[in-house]
Design a protein around this motif. Structure first.
Motif, PDB file in Angstrom:
ATOM      1  N   LYS A   1     -10.717   0.049 -11.283  1.00 29.41           N
ATOM      2  CA  LYS A   1     -11.804  -0.804 -11.775  1.00 29.41           C
ATOM      3  C   LYS A   1     -12.950  -0.915 -10.784  1.00 29.41           C
ATOM      4  N   GLY A   2     -12.909  -0.108  -9.713  1.00 24.80           N
ATOM      5  CA  GLY A   2     -14.020  -0.075  -8.767  1.00 24.80           C
ATOM      6  C   GLY A   2     -13.833  -0.921  -7.529  1.00 24.80           C
ATOM      7  N   GLY A   3     -12.697  -1.585  -7.402  1.00 23.05           N
ATOM      8  CA  GLY A   3     -12.435  -2.388  -6.215  1.00 23.05           C
ATOM      9  C   GLY A   3     -12.047  -1.514  -5.031  1.00 23.05           C
TER      10      GLY A   3
ATOM     11  N   ALA B   1       0.813  -1.218   0.000  1.00 16.25           N
ATOM     12  CA  ALA B   1       0.000   0.000   0.000  1.00 16.25           C
ATOM     13  C   ALA B   1       0.847   1.269   0.000  1.00 16.25           C
ATOM     14  N   ILE B   2       2.165   1.131   0.091  1.00 14.39           N
ATOM     15  CA  ILE B   2       3.059   2.286   0.146  1.00 14.39           C
ATOM     16  C   ILE B   2       3.441   2.699  -1.276  1.00 14.39           C
TER      17      ILE B   2
ATOM     18  N   MET C   1      -0.547  -2.250  -9.853  1.00 15.75           N
ATOM     19  CA  MET C   1      -1.573  -3.280  -9.675  1.00 15.75           C
ATOM     20  C   MET C   1      -2.642  -2.847  -8.675  1.00 15.75           C
ATOM     21  N   VAL C   2      -2.219  -2.234  -7.575  1.00 10.46           N
ATOM     22  CA  VAL C   2      -3.172  -1.751  -6.576  1.00 10.46           C
ATOM     23  C   VAL C   2      -4.054  -0.664  -7.184  1.00 10.46           C
ATOM     24  N   LYS C   3      -3.439   0.248  -7.928  1.00  7.48           N
ATOM     25  CA  LYS C   3      -4.211   1.322  -8.567  1.00  7.48           C
ATOM     26  C   LYS C   3      -5.203   0.762  -9.581  1.00  7.48           C
TER      27      LYS C   3
ATOM     28  N   LEU D   1      -0.274   6.441   2.008  1.00  4.04           N
ATOM     29  CA  LEU D   1      -0.653   5.235   1.277  1.00  4.04           C
ATOM     30  C   LEU D   1      -0.971   5.608  -0.170  1.00  4.04           C
ATOM     31  N   ILE D   2      -0.967   4.624  -1.029  1.00  2.05           N
ATOM     32  CA  ILE D   2      -1.369   4.835  -2.410  1.00  2.05           C
ATOM     33  C   ILE D   2      -2.760   5.463  -2.406  1.00  2.05           C
TER      34      ILE D   2
END
Length: 107
Positions: free
Chosen positions: A61-63, A38-39, A54-56, A82-83
């Motif tokens: 996509k709404g997650g 998350a950093i 990948m997190v972004k 955090l991101i």
């Protein structure tokens, strides 16, 4: 969760959000070492997966992505940003998501 597991975990939400699963919600809860995903602005080696991207993508996509605040604190990361779109959260939130989910995947 090790780094490789974190990468695998990141791949599943993208697959679940394709057109054949339009009505599904994806929730990702980062625990233990996975909280480090998350950093933002981490330096990656050539050929490694870009976990921030990948997190972004999950968020775009709404997650929803949340990181365990206790896990962040235990690793000295609680005061770091955090991101964008990732929230620090807690075990009651994880329990709520788990109880509300049709399916739960763990890595």
């Amino acid at each position: 969760m090790n780094w490789l597991s974190c990468v695998r975990a990141r791949q599943y939400p993208g697959l679940l959000r394709d057109s054949s699963h339009e009505n599904k919600e994806v929730w990702v809860f980062l625990m233990a070492d996975a909280a480090t995903c998350a950093i933002p602005n981490q330096t990656i080696s050539q050929g490694d997966y870009n976990l921030e991207r990948m997190v972004k993508a999950v968020i775009h996509k709404g997650g929803q992505v949340k990181a365990c605040d206790t896990c962040l604190d235990a690793r000295g990361l609680k005061t770091l940003p955090l991101i964008e779109g990732v929230e620090a959260s807690n075990m009651p939130q994880l329990a709520q998501w788990t109880l509300a989910a049709d399916k739960v995947l763990t890595f």
